[in-house]
Design a protein around this motif. Structure first.
Motif, PDB file in Angstrom:
ATOM      1  N   TYR A 112      -4.687  -5.342   1.226  1.00 19.39           N
ATOM      2  CA  TYR A 112      -6.024  -5.238   1.290  1.00 19.39           C
ATOM      3  C   TYR A 112      -6.915  -6.502   0.712  1.00 19.39           C
ATOM      4  O   TYR A 112      -7.729  -6.851   1.060  1.00 19.39           O
ATOM      5  CB  TYR A 112      -6.369  -4.108   0.303  1.00 19.39           C
ATOM      6  N   LEU A 113      -6.249  -7.160  -0.226  1.00 18.89           N
ATOM      7  CA  LEU A 113      -6.689  -8.432  -0.763  1.00 18.89           C
ATOM      8  C   LEU A 113      -6.154  -9.649  -0.220  1.00 18.89           C
ATOM      9  O   LEU A 113      -4.696  -9.943  -0.403  1.00 18.89           O
ATOM     10  CB  LEU A 113      -6.441  -8.317  -2.240  1.00 18.89           C
ATOM     11  N   LEU A 156      -2.253  -0.882   6.607  1.00 21.71           N
ATOM     12  CA  LEU A 156      -3.192  -1.437   5.535  1.00 21.71           C
ATOM     13  C   LEU A 156      -2.371  -1.050   4.156  1.00 21.71           C
ATOM     14  O   LEU A 156      -2.023  -0.014   4.100  1.00 21.71           O
ATOM     15  CB  LEU A 156      -4.804  -0.786   5.549  1.00 21.71           C
ATOM     16  N   LEU A 157      -2.420  -2.138   3.407  1.00 25.01           N
ATOM     17  CA  LEU A 157      -1.538  -2.148   2.227  1.00 25.01           C
ATOM     18  C   LEU A 157      -2.414  -2.454   1.143  1.00 25.01           C
ATOM     19  O   LEU A 157      -3.299  -3.513   1.203  1.00 25.01           O
ATOM     20  CB  LEU A 157      -0.436  -3.142   2.195  1.00 25.01           C
ATOM     21  N   THR A 158      -2.335  -1.787  -0.171  1.00 26.72           N
ATOM     22  CA  THR A 158      -3.285  -1.846  -1.287  1.00 26.72           C
ATOM     23  C   THR A 158      -2.177  -1.666  -2.592  1.00 26.72           C
ATOM     24  O   THR A 158      -1.498  -0.853  -2.362  1.00 26.72           O
ATOM     25  CB  THR A 158      -4.440  -0.871  -0.815  1.00 26.72           C
ATOM     26  N   GLY A 159      -2.597  -2.129  -3.671  1.00 25.70           N
ATOM     27  CA  GLY A 159      -1.988  -2.342  -4.722  1.00 25.70           C
ATOM     28  C   GLY A 159      -2.234  -1.119  -5.749  1.00 25.70           C
ATOM     29  O   GLY A 159      -1.724  -0.357  -6.205  1.00 25.70           O
ATOM     30  N   ILE A 160      -3.643  -0.426  -5.245  1.00 24.11           N
ATOM     31  CA  ILE A 160      -3.998   1.029  -5.918  1.00 24.11           C
ATOM     32  C   ILE A 160      -4.537   1.968  -4.814  1.00 24.11           C
ATOM     33  O   ILE A 160      -5.364   1.312  -4.041  1.00 24.11           O
ATOM     34  CB  ILE A 160      -5.182   0.535  -7.019  1.00 24.11           C
ATOM     35  N   GLY A 161      -4.196   3.165  -4.907  1.00 22.67           N
ATOM     36  CA  GLY A 161      -4.779   4.066  -4.065  1.00 22.67           C
ATOM     37  C   GLY A 161      -6.163   4.190  -4.261  1.00 22.67           C
ATOM     38  O   GLY A 161      -6.728   4.459  -5.414  1.00 22.67           O
ATOM     39  N   ASN A 162      -6.807   4.501  -3.073  1.00 19.79           N
ATOM     40  CA  ASN A 162      -8.356   4.560  -3.270  1.00 19.79           C
ATOM     41  C   ASN A 162      -8.702   5.331  -1.891  1.00 19.79           C
ATOM     42  O   ASN A 162      -8.642   4.805  -0.827  1.00 19.79           O
ATOM     43  CB  ASN A 162      -9.028   3.025  -3.120  1.00 19.79           C
ATOM     44  N   ARG A 163      -9.169   6.380  -1.991  1.00 25.74           N
ATOM     45  CA  ARG A 163      -9.626   7.205  -0.675  1.00 25.74           C
ATOM     46  C   ARG A 163     -10.731   6.536   0.096  1.00 25.74           C
ATOM     47  O   ARG A 163     -10.564   6.846   1.371  1.00 25.74           O
ATOM     48  CB  ARG A 163     -10.031   8.756  -1.341  1.00 25.74           C
ATOM     49  N   GLU A 164     -11.607   6.058  -0.483  1.00 29.35           N
ATOM     50  CA  GLU A 164     -12.719   5.383   0.045  1.00 29.35           C
ATOM     51  C   GLU A 164     -12.213   4.362   1.153  1.00 29.35           C
ATOM     52  O   GLU A 164     -12.483   4.305   2.284  1.00 29.35           O
ATOM     53  CB  GLU A 164     -13.686   4.761  -0.744  1.00 29.35           C
ATOM     54  N   ASP A 224      -2.264   3.496   9.660  1.00 30.99           N
ATOM     55  CA  ASP A 224      -1.600   4.036   8.374  1.00 30.99           C
ATOM     56  C   ASP A 224      -2.266   3.380   7.305  1.00 30.99           C
ATOM     57  O   ASP A 224      -2.971   2.305   7.391  1.00 30.99           O
ATOM     58  CB  ASP A 224      -0.123   4.189   8.300  1.00 30.99           C
ATOM     59  N   TYR A 225      -2.147   3.936   5.973  1.00 32.13           N
ATOM     60  CA  TYR A 225      -2.719   3.301   4.660  1.00 32.13           C
ATOM     61  C   TYR A 225      -1.347   3.572   3.604  1.00 32.13           C
ATOM     62  O   TYR A 225      -1.215   4.698   3.499  1.00 32.13           O
ATOM     63  CB  TYR A 225      -3.845   3.996   4.224  1.00 32.13           C
ATOM     64  N   LEU A 226      -0.870   2.438   3.259  1.00 29.93           N
ATOM     65  CA  LEU A 226       0.298   2.609   2.195  1.00 29.93           C
ATOM     66  C   LEU A 226      -0.053   1.997   0.979  1.00 29.93           C
ATOM     67  O   LEU A 226      -0.728   0.911   0.755  1.00 29.93           O
ATOM     68  CB  LEU A 226       1.670   1.916   2.712  1.00 29.93           C
ATOM     69  N   VAL A 227       0.292   2.664  -0.196  1.00 31.44           N
ATOM     70  CA  VAL A 227       0.101   1.959  -1.420  1.00 31.44           C
ATOM     71  C   VAL A 227       1.231   1.275  -2.005  1.00 31.44           C
ATOM     72  O   VAL A 227       2.433   1.666  -1.805  1.00 31.44           O
ATOM     73  CB  VAL A 227      -0.113   2.984  -2.581  1.00 31.44           C
ATOM     74  N   LYS A 228       1.228  -0.047  -2.132  1.00 33.23           N
ATOM     75  CA  LYS A 228       2.347  -0.910  -2.365  1.00 33.23           C
ATOM     76  C   LYS A 228       3.184  -0.473  -3.548  1.00 33.23           C
ATOM     77  O   LYS A 228       4.495  -0.513  -3.350  1.00 33.23           O
ATOM     78  CB  LYS A 228       2.083  -2.271  -2.696  1.00 33.23           C
ATOM     79  N   SER A 229       2.772   0.119  -4.467  1.00 33.58           N
ATOM     80  CA  SER A 229       3.578   0.531  -5.467  1.00 33.58           C
ATOM     81  C   SER A 229       4.392   1.884  -5.406  1.00 33.58           C
ATOM     82  O   SER A 229       5.467   2.058  -5.807  1.00 33.58           O
ATOM     83  CB  SER A 229       2.765   0.750  -6.922  1.00 33.58           C
ATOM     84  N   GLU A 230       3.996   2.466  -4.211  1.00 31.95           N
ATOM     85  CA  GLU A 230       4.570   3.741  -4.001  1.00 31.95           C
ATOM     86  C   GLU A 230       5.785   3.236  -2.459  1.00 31.95           C
ATOM     87  O   GLU A 230       6.231   4.129  -2.049  1.00 31.95           O
ATOM     88  CB  GLU A 230       3.715   4.754  -3.387  1.00 31.95           C
ATOM     89  N   ILE A 231       5.651   1.977  -1.988  1.00 37.28           N
ATOM     90  CA  ILE A 231       6.414   1.763  -0.764  1.00 37.28           C
ATOM     91  C   ILE A 231       7.813   1.808  -1.179  1.00 37.28           C
ATOM     92  O   ILE A 231       8.662   1.324  -2.130  1.00 37.28           O
ATOM     93  CB  ILE A 231       6.043   0.375  -0.254  1.00 37.28           C
ATOM     94  N   ASN A 232       8.662   2.488  -0.084  1.00 41.57           N
ATOM     95  CA  ASN A 232      10.115   2.331  -0.257  1.00 41.57           C
ATOM     96  C   ASN A 232      10.589   2.526   1.317  1.00 41.57           C
ATOM     97  O   ASN A 232       9.808   2.591   2.006  1.00 41.57           O
ATOM     98  CB  ASN A 232      10.867   3.681  -1.216  1.00 41.57           C
ATOM     99  N   THR A 233      12.011   2.421   1.266  1.00 43.24           N
ATOM    100  CA  THR A 233      12.599   2.254   2.670  1.00 43.24           C
ATOM    101  C   THR A 233      12.077   3.508   3.844  1.00 43.24           C
ATOM    102  O   THR A 233      11.810   3.506   4.604  1.00 43.24           O
ATOM    103  CB  THR A 233      14.118   2.006   2.621  1.00 43.24           C
TER     104      THR A 233
END
Length: 498
Positions: free
Chosen positions: A79-80, A104-112, A124-133
């Motif tokens: 995202y950044l 799209l990857l982002t550091g913090i979950g944001n519904r908007e 798809d939309y993934l939060v990096k802190s929640e990413i796993n294999t």
């Protein structure tokens, strides 16, 4: 750790279907933080039973270039990205026609941000802190399957859209009121409307006969379809077109209904049929006339010779009066036979290059007294450039004058209007002579060019027969559209002079 900017050029795999399981999946990670890239890369490589070729890019412009080249099967976008955002990159990628899945990857979950990404076109939309294999495996599998389905749908859409657009017949979709939802180029060409204008119109509005439109509406309401129905439709310029119409009701994915239809224009075919029928009819008439002329002229000659022999022998004044009557009427019969024979053979013409505007202006000048005495409104619409054709000017003036005089006699006094239009149509010039007269009954349309056919009490029925003969000699065609109580339109088609 040193930044790496790899560019793997792999182009062998097809982009139009899901990748076979035996081939590596090509991944581009757009991430300005190398540590995050390494974590994501490691998770992807831990996905079992699947080989990946993973590339890394950390610059916005470089990433956009690689997306445009289309060398990857899936893209993970942070995202950044410095001064720019992943949402901007998504928009730019979609605008460049990217059909491969974008995540799209982002550091913090944001519904908007999630909603915006999906609206733009991310799969798809993934939060990096929640990413796993496991999550990455699911995301990649889902994205590739969805991408393959979308590509297949788009390929089919392009295929059928290509058939739709390239069809020579008019193909359209309409709502329950037959208002055009979509139409191909042939539909626009047929009716002389652009697509935006058509989408404001109903097909019923384009029917030449309102009773036929009402009948079609009733049949569609009852059965939901019509097949190979012959109808008369009007163009934007009110030119009548003979068409074959097929329509059927369909149901869309949401359960709503619409109509799809095909219109086949048979105007030229009908015109050729009418011309062929007219030629055959006149050919048969000519044969009959030649036979009658031969059979009538023989006794007529004997009568004339007998009259000449009797005149010197009869001194009676009463007898001479009767002999003169016999001689005059024999001459009249002979003249009628000659006139009929002239109408049955092609007119002899001498062609030269001439502008239609000048020929019509001269014709209208010859009819100006009748037009002005009846208070008829006259409108002319000519092209800016001379409409040159090969013409026998004097004979063509006769042909036009016969049509104009008919129009003058048909329209009401003071309220009458005659509109003469010249229009270029491909290699032809079309001349429209329209009036707002009483119109011609359908049963008479096919007979108006026959010699001695007339609906006038003081007419001989030779004018339009002569017109038809002259136009045939010019290799021109003539067609007539008429509506009782509304008026008549004569359409003459000439080849352009080279």
């Amino acid at each position: 750790m040193e930044r790496i900017n790899k560019d793997i050029d792999i182009t062998a795999n097809s982009k139009d279907s899901m990748l076979p399981s035996g081939l590596p999946t090509r991944v581009l990670i757009v991430e300005d933080d190398e540590d995050d890239y390494l974590i994501i890369e490691a998770c992807i490589r831990d996905i079992p039973e699947k080989e990946f070729l993973i590339d890394w890019c950390y610059e916005y412009d470089e990433a956009l270039k690689r997306i445009e080249l289309g060398r990857y099967d899936i893209y993970f976008i942070d995202y950044l990205l410095g001064a720019r955002t992943g949402l901007e990159l998504l928009r730019d990628a979609i605008s460049l026609g990217c059909e491969d899945p974008l995540v799209l990857l982002t550091g913090i979950g944001n519904r908007e941000v999630d909603v915006q990404a999906m609206t733009i076109g991310a799969v798809d939309y993934l939060v990096k802190s929640e990413i796993n294999t496991e999550k990455l495996e699911r995301s990649i599998r889902y994205a590739l399957e969805r991408s393959a389905n979308i590509k297949a749908l788009k390929a089919n859409e392009r295929k059928f859209r290509n058939i739709f657009e390239r069809s020579k017949d008019a193909v359209f979709l309409g709502d329950e009121g037959l208002v055009f939802r979509d139409a191909n180029g042939a539909t626009c060409d047929l009716f002389k409307y652009n697509k935006e204008d058509l989408q404001q119109l109903s097909l019923y509005y384009l029917f030449a006969r309102k009773d036929a439109a009402a009948l079609l509406k009733a049949r569609l309401h009852q059965t939901g379809e019509v097949e190979d129905e012959e109808v008369e439709l009007l163009t934007r310029t009110k030119e009548k077109r003979n068409c074959i119409l097929s329509i059927s009701r369909q149901t869309d994915s949401s359960g709503g209904t619409y109509f799809q239809g095909i219109i086949h224009d048979i105007t030229n075919l009908k015109r050729i049929e009418r011309a062929t029928f007219q030629i055959e009819k006149l050919r048969g008439t000519a044969t009959l006339l030649r036979t009658l002329a031969h059979e009538v002229r023989n006794p007529l000659t004997n009568i004339n010779l007998s009259v000449e022999q009797l005149k010197p022998e009869l001194n009676s004044e009463d007898a001479n009066i009767y002999l003169d009557i016999i001689a005059r009427n024999c001459g009249r019969i002979d003249g009628l036979i000659s006139e009929l024979l002239d109408l049955s053979r092609p007119a002899e013409i001498s062609l030269q290059k001439a502008p239609l505007q000048a020929i019509i202006d001269t014709t209208l000048a010859a009819a100006s007294d009748r037009i002005s005495l009846k208070g008829i409104g006259l409108e002319l619409s000519y092209p800016d450039q001379p409409a040159y054709i090969m013409a026998d000017i004097e004979k063509l003036k006769i042909a036009f004058l016969n049509i104009v005089i008919n129009a003058v006699e048909a329209v009401p006094k003071e309220a009458g209007r005659i509109i003469v239009t010249i229009r270029e149509d491909g290699p032809y010039y079309k001349v429209f002579i329209n009036d707002n007269g009483a119109g011609i009954p359908d049963e008479n349309i096919s007979r108006i060019f026959e010699p001695y056919f007339t609906s006038k009490t003081n007419g001989f029925g030779l004018g339009l027969a002569a017109t038809w003969n002259i136009l045939q000699s010019h290799r021109a065609s003539i067609d007539v559209n008429s509506q009782l109580g509304e008026g008549t339109s004569f359409i003459l088609v000439f080849e352009q002079a080279s």
